[in-house]
Design an enzyme around this catalytic site. Structure first.
Site, PDB file in Angstrom:
ATOM      1  N   ASP A  97      79.133  51.926  39.811  1.00 13.07           N
ATOM      2  CA  ASP A  97      77.905  51.969  38.909  1.00 13.07           C
ATOM      3  C   ASP A  97      77.902  50.920  37.890  1.00 13.07           C
ATOM      4  O   ASP A  97      79.289  50.713  37.450  1.00 13.07           O
ATOM      5  CB  ASP A  97      78.473  53.524  38.358  1.00 13.07           C
ATOM      6  N   ASP A 200      72.524  51.774  36.366  1.00  5.12           N
ATOM      7  CA  ASP A 200      72.211  52.964  35.195  1.00  5.12           C
ATOM      8  C   ASP A 200      71.094  52.733  34.546  1.00  5.12           C
ATOM      9  O   ASP A 200      70.814  51.780  33.800  1.00  5.12           O
ATOM     10  CB  ASP A 200      73.451  53.091  34.525  1.00  5.12           C
ATOM     11  N   GLU A 263      68.542  53.128  39.234  1.00  6.75           N
ATOM     12  CA  GLU A 263      68.185  54.254  38.558  1.00  6.75           C
ATOM     13  C   GLU A 263      66.902  54.594  38.068  1.00  6.75           C
ATOM     14  O   GLU A 263      66.808  54.047  37.029  1.00  6.75           O
ATOM     15  CB  GLU A 263      69.155  55.108  37.688  1.00  6.75           C
ATOM     16  N   HIS A 323      74.719  63.563  39.733  1.00  9.19           N
ATOM     17  CA  HIS A 323      75.359  64.319  38.917  1.00  9.19           C
ATOM     18  C   HIS A 323      74.710  64.423  37.691  1.00  9.19           C
ATOM     19  O   HIS A 323      75.134  65.059  36.983  1.00  9.19           O
ATOM     20  CB  HIS A 323      76.573  63.188  38.529  1.00  9.19           C
ATOM     21  N   ASP A 324      73.477  64.117  37.756  1.00  6.63           N
ATOM     22  CA  ASP A 324      72.526  64.554  36.298  1.00  6.63           C
ATOM     23  C   ASP A 324      71.675  65.790  36.789  1.00  6.63           C
ATOM     24  O   ASP A 324      71.112  66.331  35.929  1.00  6.63           O
ATOM     25  CB  ASP A 324      71.727  63.567  36.117  1.00  6.63           C
TER      26      ASP A 324
END
Ligand code: GLC
Length: 529
Positions: A97, A200, A263, A323-324
Site C-alpha cells: 500500500d 491510496d 484506489e 477495509h473501508d
C-alpha cells in the site's frame, strides 16, 4: 507474453487482523508469513498488504511517519524481506500500500515544514493564508466527518490542507522536490523486490491550483454523510490528476514487470480515463459492484457499460469489498455470498478478494465503547465506522479463532460465529464458500475462457444475470440467480452442447435441453463441450 496479473487474483490482507504472532492482539508480518501456505492453497496470485509503516495510528497506519520502515507492532524490515522471499518461493506476488496523498503530521517532513514559513520544506505541503476575516481559504471539506479540510497553524499563521484527518496533512505534489521524495519511496520498495503498489486515495492527490470553492450539492440531505454537502469538483479528480498518474507510471516502469493499481472511486467514464494511453494505471479499481444495487438488471448494466467503455488495451479490475466498506456478505445477505464470489471470480478482469470474504465473513457489530475507527467516531450515528469489516480473521475454533493466543485480547472482537465459520471447519465442509472460492480460483487457471476470455453480454431475464466468457473455441456461460426465488433461465444458445462446470449448490445443477433451472441464490458455470 500475458502479464501475470491479468488472469491473477489479488488477496487483500489487513495486517492488524490477519495473524498475531507476538501476543499483543494485533496481527503482524510474521503472521502473514505463517499463513502463506494457506494463501497458496487457496490459489490466489498476489497479496496486497495494507500499511505496516511507522505511524501514530490516527488512521490505523494510513497516517505514515516514515514510508521506508516498518512499525514495530508489525515487525522489521528483515521480516518484510523474508515475506517477499517466502511469498515468491510459493509463487505469490507482494503488493504494498503506497500512501502518497498525505503523511502523518508527525512525519519529519511535516515537522520541518511547519517549523517556519521559510522552511525549505514549507512548500512540500499545501499552506494557504486565511481569508481576510480569518476563515479558511475555501469551502473544501475533509473525509471523516465533513469538517473544513483546512487546519489553522497558530505559530506560522497559515492554514494547511488535509483531505482526511488533521493528522494527515496533504503533500504538495506540484512541488518537484516533494514529488521526487515521494516517488523515491516507490523505488525503495521496488528495489527490495516488491511486485506492485496499490496507490491510496488516488483521486484527491491533485487539487485545483487556484483553490476554487466546491459547488454545493443540491441533492445532499441532513443526516447524510456531511462530506457530500459539496460536489468535489475542485478538490478531487481535477484534470491535472493525469499528470500525477503518469509520474507514478513512469516510476513504476523504471522496474520490470511491476503492477500499478489505483484506489479510484469513480464512475465508468472517469475510471476509463485513469488508464491514460497505457501510461497511467494498469488497474484503476472499479468499485461499482460495491455501490450498485444488488439486482440483476443494475449489475448487468454496470458490467456491460464498463466492458464496452474500456479501451482495447485496458484490463478490467473488480472488487466486492475492502477495509473501508461493509462486508459483502452483510450487504448482499449471507445466502447470496456464494453468488457474489462466483461473480467476482468469473468476470473479465483482475479481481481482489478482501480477507475473510472467502469465508463469507460478515460485519461484526461493534459497541460504541469498542469503536476505534476515526471515521465512525467523527460521524456518529451514520453507520460509517469501518471496524465491523476489520475484525480478526477466523482460522479455527480455538479461543480467539486462531488469530491470537487465548490469553490475549484481540484489538477488535471476533465475530460471534467464528467457532462455526472458520478456515478449519469450512475446509471439512465440501459445500462451504471457502471450498467454492478455491474451486473458482482453480477454474480460472484451468480454463482460459474464465482467466483471460472476452466478455459476452447476454439478455437479462428476471433477477438472473448471465454472461459468457470466450477464449478461442472455449466458451463458459455464467448464470447467477441474484434472488431468493426458484427460476428458469432460457437461452437459445443452450442447444449447443453445454455441461455444468460448477454450481454454488455443490452438485451438478439442473440443466435441461433448452433451459436451466436455478434454485434460490444459485450460480452456475456452464462450459461448451
Ligand atoms: C484510503 C484508505 C483508507 C484511508 C484513507 C486515508 O481511502 O483506503 O483506509 O483511511 O485512504 O489514507
Amino acid at each position: 507474453m500475458t502479464e501475470w496479473w491479468k488472469s491473477g487474483v489479488v488477496y487483500q490482507v489487513y495486517p492488524r487482523s490477519f495473524q498475531d504472532t507476538t501476543g499483543n492482539g494485533v496481527g503482524d508480518i510474521q503472521g502473514i508469513i505463517q499463513r502463506l501456505d494457506y494463501l497458496a492453497w487457496l490459489g490466489v496470485d498476489a497479496v496486497w498488504v495494507s500499511p505496516f509503516y511507522p505511524s501514530p495510528m490516527a488512521d490505523f497506519g494510513y497516517d505514515i511517519s516514515n514510508h521506508c520502515d516498518i512499525h514495530p507492532l508489525f515487525g522489521t524490515l528483515a521480516d518484510l524481506d523474508e515475506l517477499i522471499v517466502q511469498a515468491h518461493a510459493k509463487n505469490l506476488k507482494i503488493i504494498l500500500d503506497y500512501v502518497p496523498n498525505h503523511t502523518s503530521d508527525e512525519h519529519p517532513w511535516f515537522i520541518e515544514s511547519k517549523s517556519s514559513r521559510k522552511s525549505p520544506k514549507r512548500d512540500w505541503y499545501i499552506w494557504h493564508d486565511a481569508k481576510p476575516d480569518g476563515s479558511p481559504p475555501n469551502n473544501w471539506v475533509s473525509y471523516f466527518g465533513g469538517e473544513s479540510s483546512w487546519e489553522w497553524h497558530e505559530e506560522t499563521q497559515q492554514y494547511y490542507l488535509h483531505s482526511f484527518l488533521k493528522k494527515q496533512p496533504d503533500v504538495n505534489w506540484r512541488n518537484p522536490d516533494a514529488r521526487k521524495a515521494m516517488l523515491d519511496i516507490i523505488r525503495f520498495w521496488y528495489a527490495r523486490g516488491v511486485d506492485g503498489i496499490r496507490v491510496d486515495a488516488t483521486i484527491v492527490s491533485m487539487k485545483d491550483a487556484n483553490f476554487k470553492d466546491d459547488p454545493l450539492n443540491p441533492e445532499w440531505c441532513e443526516g447524510e454523510d456531511p462530506f457530500y454537502r459539496v460536489l468535489h469538483v475542485h478538490s478531487e479528480n481535477v484534470p491535472e490528476i493525469h499528470d500525477y498518474n503518469r509520474w507514478l507510471r513512469e516510476t513504476n516502469d523504471e522496474f520490470e514487470d511491476r503492477l500499478l493499481i489505483g484506489e479510484t472511486y469513480l464512475n465508468t467514464a472517469d475510471l476509463v480515463s485513469y488508464y491514460g494511453q497505457e501510461d497511467e494505471f494498469h488497474l484503476p479499481y472499479n468499485f461499482q459492484l460495491i455501490t450498485t444495487p444488488w439486482e440483476a438488471t443494475a449489475v448487468k448494466s454496470l458490467v456491460d457499460s464498463y466492458d464496452a467503455a474500456l479501451p482495447d488495451f485496458a484490463w478490467p479490475s473488480w472488487a466486492l469489498g475492502n477495509h473501508d466498506r461493509h462486508r459483502v456478505a452483510t450487504r448482499v445477505g449471507a445466502a447470496q455470498a456464494k453468488v457474489a464470489m462466483m461473480l467476482l471470480l468469473t468476470l473479465r478482469g483482475t479481481s481482489t478478494i478482501y480477507y475473510g470474504d472467502e469465508l463469507g465473513m460478515e460485519n461484526v457489530p461493534i459497541a460504541p465503547e469498542q469503536e476505534v475507527d476515526p471515521w465512525g467516531i467523527l460521524s456518529p450515528g451514520l453507520g460509517l465506522g469501518r471496524d465491523p469489516e476489520r475484525t480478526p480473521m477466523q482460522w479455527d475454533n480455538s479461543p480467539n479463532g486462531g488469530f491470537c493466543a487465548s490469553d490475549v485480547s484481540p484489538w477488535l472482537p471476533l465475530s460471534a460465529n467464528f467457532t462455526l465459520e472458520n478456515v478449519a471447519t469450512q475446509k471439512e465442509r465440501p459445500n462451504a464458500i471457502l471450498n467454492l472460492t478455491r474451486t473458482l480460483l482453480q477454474l480460472r487457471k484451468d480454463h482460459n475462457a474464465l482467466g483471460l476470455g472476452s466478455y459476452l453480454p447476454l439478455d437479462a431475464q428476471g433477477n438472473v444475470f448471465a454472461y459468457g466468457r470466450k477464449h478461442g473455441t472455449e466458451v463458459c456461460v455464467i448464470v447467477l440467480n441474484m434472488g431468493a426465488q426458484d427460476t428458469e433461465w432460457r437461452w437459445e444458445g443452450l442447444t449447443a452442447p453445454f455441461k455444468v462446470l460448477l454450481s454454488t449448490c455443490g452438485d451438478s445443477g439442473s440443466l435441461h435441453p433448452d433451459f436451466l433451472r436455478l434454485r434460490p441464490h444459485e450460480g452456475i458455470i456452464l462450459i461448451n463441450q
